[in-house]
Design an enzyme around this catalytic site. Structure first.
Site, PDB file in Angstrom:
ATOM      1  CD  GLU A  15      -6.643 -16.272 -48.200  1.00  0.00           C
ATOM      2  OE1 GLU A  15      -8.053 -16.684 -48.397  1.00  0.00           O
ATOM      3  OE2 GLU A  15      -5.680 -16.874 -47.626  1.00  0.00           O
ATOM      4  CE1 TYR A  24      -3.343 -19.382 -50.418  1.00  0.00           C
ATOM      5  CE2 TYR A  24      -4.673 -17.889 -51.931  1.00  0.00           C
ATOM      6  CZ  TYR A  24      -4.752 -18.609 -50.617  1.00  0.00           C
ATOM      7  OH  TYR A  24      -6.025 -19.077 -50.171  1.00  0.00           O
ATOM      8  CG  ASP A  31      -0.896 -20.529 -47.441  1.00  0.00           C
ATOM      9  OD1 ASP A  31      -0.790 -21.904 -47.260  1.00  0.00           O
ATOM     10  OD2 ASP A  31      -2.103 -20.318 -47.320  1.00  0.00           O
ATOM     11  CG  ASN A  34      -3.475 -23.919 -48.737  1.00  0.00           C
ATOM     12  OD1 ASN A  34      -3.565 -24.007 -47.636  1.00  0.00           O
ATOM     13  ND2 ASN A  34      -3.665 -22.935 -49.545  1.00  0.00           N
ATOM     14  CG  ASP A  45      -6.444 -17.523 -41.546  1.00  0.00           C
ATOM     15  OD1 ASP A  45      -5.934 -16.521 -42.278  1.00  0.00           O
ATOM     16  OD2 ASP A  45      -7.465 -18.233 -42.120  1.00  0.00           O
ATOM     17  CG  HIS A  46      -2.025 -18.265 -43.133  1.00  0.00           C
ATOM     18  ND1 HIS A  46      -1.305 -19.350 -43.293  1.00  0.00           N
ATOM     19  CD2 HIS A  46      -3.242 -18.186 -43.421  1.00  0.00           C
ATOM     20  CE1 HIS A  46      -2.049 -19.938 -44.106  1.00  0.00           C
ATOM     21  NE2 HIS A  46      -3.288 -19.563 -44.259  1.00  0.00           N
TER      22      HIS A  46
END
Length: 256
Positions: free
Chosen positions: A25, A98, A138, A140, A235-236
């Site tokens: 991201e 991602y 990530d 998710n 935020d990660h």
């Protein structure tokens, strides 16, 4: 990348003795990353930016020049949204991944599941080549109940849906890939992402969304996997994987 740079990400990277740094991201285009801060000494920078500005994208910083760089796999958003970046160094493959979150709409969740189906085929083909493989990203998704604090309330929400967890079961049980962190550390409370609402990080109401999945041939080389919470770049938080053996040795062995 630009916001995290202002928060000290590149100072932190310069202090790590890392062979590869994978970022997800990145929300940046190559022309926005010309400043020297984005090109730390000793690294080559590989980018896969999304077509839409300020959205998605992946990057890998590598200490060595890759023999091959692949952007995307057989799935549309992996190309257009810059969600898959692969480097080959001799017999070693590093993938920066991602995956879509699926949280914004049913259509996006359908895209996520399509991405997973295609990704499985991509990883299955890599297995057949016998390459050493590290998929850093990530994802998710959370695999088990211990991977998120409020699992009961999230069983019908993207990120912890039954079909997502079943796909991760296939990845580990059928394909044989190893979740490096879970190979060393069991139990709840180990998270890599927290909502920016409701003091989630303060109360550790988090999700473990960021994994290193490795081929089973690397399992005996896992030395340490660390979730780094001391600094806040986004935020990660970073997840650090350390393997025994130098890069030249690892990149010239059969992986499966």
């Amino acid at each position: 990348m630009r916001s995290s740079a202002k928060k000290g990400l590149y100072d932190w990277i310069s202090q790590q003795n890392a062979d590869f740094v994978c970022l997800q991201e990145i929300k940046a285009q190559p022309e926005q990353l010309l400043d020297s801060v984005y090109h730390p000494d000793g690294f080559e920078c590989y980018l896969h930016a999304g077509e839409r500005k300020g959205y998605s994208g992946t990057a890998i910083y590598s200490r060595v020049t890759a023999d091959n760089c692949q952007k995307g796999y057989d799935e549309e958003v992996s190309y257009s949204e810059g969600r898959y970046l692969r480097l080959d160094i001799a017999n070693l493959t590093i993938i920066c991944l991602y995956l879509p979150s699926g949280r914004s709409s049913e259509d996006r969740q359908a895209i996520k599941m399509s991405s997973l189906q295609s990704l499985y085929g991509e990883l299955q083909a890599l297995k057949q080549t016998g390459r050493q493989l590290v998929v850093c990203g990530d994802w998710n998704m959370c695999h088990r109940r211990d991977d998120l604090k409020n699992w009961q309330a999230n069983q019908r929400k993207p990120g912890f849906l039954e079909e997502e967890r079943a796909w991760l079961d296939r990845l580990t049980a059928e394909l044989g890939m190893v979740d490096a962190f879970r190979d060393l550390t069991q139990g709840a409370g180990h998270y890599t992402w927290w909502s920016q609402r409701s003091r989630a990080k303060e109360t550790n109401a988090g999700w473990r969304l960021d994994y290193h999945m490795i081929n089973p041939g690397l399992r005996h080389r896992i030395k340490r996997v660390t979730i780094y919470r001391e600094l806040n770049f986004s935020d990660h938080v970073p997840v650090l994987l350390e393997l025994d053996g130098d890069l030249d040795e690892l990149s010239h062995q059969s992986g499966w």
